[in-house]
Design a protein around this motif. Structure first.
Motif, PDB file in Angstrom:
ATOM      1  N   ALA A 100       0.766  -1.313  -0.211  1.00 25.71           N
ATOM      2  CA  ALA A 100       0.336  -0.020  -0.401  1.00 25.71           C
ATOM      3  C   ALA A 100       0.897   0.988   0.452  1.00 25.71           C
ATOM      4  CB  ALA A 100      -1.251  -0.102   1.495  1.00 25.71           C
ATOM      5  N   ILE A 101       2.076   1.050   0.732  1.00 27.86           N
ATOM      6  CA  ILE A 101       2.465   2.052   0.874  1.00 27.86           C
ATOM      7  C   ILE A 101       3.299   2.699  -0.408  1.00 27.86           C
ATOM      8  CG2 ILE A 101       5.259   3.371   1.359  1.00 27.86           C
ATOM      9  CD1 ILE A 101       4.011   2.502   4.326  1.00 27.86           C
ATOM     10  N   ALA A 102       4.360   1.562  -1.143  1.00 27.36           N
ATOM     11  CA  ALA A 102       4.522   1.643  -2.351  1.00 27.36           C
ATOM     12  C   ALA A 102       3.622   2.305  -4.228  1.00 27.36           C
ATOM     13  CB  ALA A 102       5.158  -0.179  -3.009  1.00 27.36           C
ATOM     14  N   GLN A 103       2.674   1.750  -3.812  1.00 29.48           N
ATOM     15  CA  GLN A 103       1.739   2.119  -4.190  1.00 29.48           C
ATOM     16  C   GLN A 103       0.856   4.017  -3.936  1.00 29.48           C
ATOM     17  OE1 GLN A 103      -0.881  -2.123  -5.363  1.00 29.48           O
ATOM     18  NE2 GLN A 103      -1.460  -0.823  -3.965  1.00 29.48           N
ATOM     19  N   ASP A 104       1.221   3.957  -3.085  1.00 24.63           N
ATOM     20  CA  ASP A 104       0.410   5.291  -2.693  1.00 24.63           C
ATOM     21  C   ASP A 104       2.500   6.405  -3.291  1.00 24.63           C
ATOM     22  OD1 ASP A 104      -1.851   4.763  -1.510  1.00 24.63           O
ATOM     23  OD2 ASP A 104      -1.175   5.391   0.501  1.00 24.63           O
ATOM     24  N   ILE A 105       3.035   6.348  -3.284  1.00 24.88           N
ATOM     25  CA  ILE A 105       4.344   6.779  -3.557  1.00 24.88           C
ATOM     26  C   ILE A 105       4.860   6.957  -5.149  1.00 24.88           C
ATOM     27  CG2 ILE A 105       6.739   6.397  -3.673  1.00 24.88           C
ATOM     28  CD1 ILE A 105       7.007   5.689  -0.434  1.00 24.88           C
ATOM     29  N   SER A 106       4.074   6.358  -5.594  1.00 20.96           N
ATOM     30  CA  SER A 106       3.503   5.846  -6.827  1.00 20.96           C
ATOM     31  C   SER A 106       3.102   7.127  -7.742  1.00 20.96           C
ATOM     32  CB  SER A 106       3.543   4.388  -7.629  1.00 20.96           C
ATOM     33  OG  SER A 106       2.217   4.109  -7.860  1.00 20.96           O
ATOM     34  N   TYR A 107       2.130   7.628  -6.585  1.00 17.89           N
ATOM     35  CA  TYR A 107       1.149   8.985  -7.280  1.00 17.89           C
ATOM     36  C   TYR A 107       1.904  10.061  -6.654  1.00 17.89           C
ATOM     37  CZ  TYR A 107      -3.090   5.744  -7.483  1.00 17.89           C
ATOM     38  OH  TYR A 107      -3.705   4.757  -7.728  1.00 17.89           O
ATOM     39  N   TYR A 108       3.305  10.100  -6.315  1.00 17.11           N
ATOM     40  CA  TYR A 108       4.242  11.233  -6.774  1.00 17.11           C
ATOM     41  C   TYR A 108       5.449  11.057  -7.481  1.00 17.11           C
ATOM     42  CZ  TYR A 108       0.382  12.312  -3.319  1.00 17.11           C
ATOM     43  OH  TYR A 108      -0.730  12.978  -2.068  1.00 17.11           O
ATOM     44  N   THR A 109       5.676  10.094  -7.961  1.00 20.76           N
ATOM     45  CA  THR A 109       7.303   9.806  -8.450  1.00 20.76           C
ATOM     46  C   THR A 109       6.978   9.777  -9.510  1.00 20.76           C
ATOM     47  OG1 THR A 109       7.047   8.904  -6.358  1.00 20.76           O
ATOM     48  CG2 THR A 109       8.956   8.403  -8.862  1.00 20.76           C
ATOM     49  N   CYS A 110       7.540  10.126 -10.612  1.00 14.02           N
ATOM     50  CA  CYS A 110       7.054  10.154 -11.996  1.00 14.02           C
ATOM     51  C   CYS A 110       7.463   9.080 -12.543  1.00 14.02           C
ATOM     52  CB  CYS A 110       8.365  11.502 -12.740  1.00 14.02           C
ATOM     53  SG  CYS A 110       8.119  11.228 -14.532  1.00 14.02           S
ATOM     54  N   GLU A 111       6.751   8.602 -13.423  1.00 13.85           N
ATOM     55  CA  GLU A 111       7.072   6.796 -14.204  1.00 13.85           C
ATOM     56  C   GLU A 111       8.390   7.038 -15.137  1.00 13.85           C
ATOM     57  OE1 GLU A 111       4.414   3.306 -16.189  1.00 13.85           O
ATOM     58  OE2 GLU A 111       3.493   5.490 -16.160  1.00 13.85           O
ATOM     59  N   VAL A 112       8.582   7.854 -15.721  1.00 17.17           N
ATOM     60  CA  VAL A 112       9.593   7.880 -16.762  1.00 17.17           C
ATOM     61  C   VAL A 112      11.303   7.708 -16.306  1.00 17.17           C
ATOM     62  CG1 VAL A 112      10.528   9.315 -18.454  1.00 17.17           C
ATOM     63  CG2 VAL A 112       8.211   8.762 -18.485  1.00 17.17           C
ATOM     64  N   CYS A 113      11.182   9.073 -14.817  1.00 16.89           N
ATOM     65  CA  CYS A 113      12.609   8.890 -14.429  1.00 16.89           C
ATOM     66  C   CYS A 113      12.381   9.129 -13.146  1.00 16.89           C
ATOM     67  CB  CYS A 113      13.122  11.101 -15.314  1.00 16.89           C
ATOM     68  SG  CYS A 113      11.980  12.072 -14.013  1.00 16.89           S
TER      69      CYS A 113
END
Length: 142
Positions: A100-113
């Motif tokens: 759940a934490i990893a998924q939440d962090i992804s919403y604030y992290t550029c998927e490209v870089c």
């Protein structure tokens, strides 16, 4: 995710990714990790935390030993609605929390870089930094 980064995760965490060798009828891991390279470190950290947790929870000499614990295996890892989505088998409440934490962090992290990113307000939902959002907008125009 590019093949080199994917292979790095497969080599570091073979038990988590054992479903990658199954047929597409048996597991969606057949298709590999379907995210951008920018989320590599999120997934790597998640895997590391799960493996370290399992060292303790599966060791009868440790107080957190759980004889009923089922080791985690990933069934699918992909981008969905601009965020990391992880489907898996096994684990416990601790693993549920890590994911759940990893998924939440992804919403604030550029998927490209991997830099700080944000989701767009309309169209295909993606989480990108300003630089990659602008590049994507230019691609749409051309």
């Amino acid at each position: 995710m590019n093949q080199s980064l994917q292979n790095s995760l497969y080599e570091k965490y073979p038990k988590l990714f054992e479903n990658k060798d199954k047929s597409k009828q048996e597991s969606c891991m057949y298709w590999g990790i379907s995210t951008g390279d920018g989320w590599y470190h999120i997934i790597d950290t998640l895997c590391n935390r799960i493996v370290n947790h399992e060292k303790y929870v599966m060791n009868p000499k440790w107080p957190r030993y759980n004889p009923n614990y089922i080791p985690v295996t990933f069934d699918q890892i992909k981008e969905k609605f601009g965020g990391l989505t992880v489907y898996y088998s096994g684990g416990d409440e601790y693993v549920d929390g890590l994911i759940a934490i990893a998924q939440d962090i992804s919403y604030y992290t550029c998927e490209v870089c991997g830099d700080r990113g944000y989701q767009n307000k309309n169209g295909w939902i993606s989480t990108l930094c300003d630089k990659h959002r602008q590049e994507r907008e230019k691609e749409k125009i051309q």
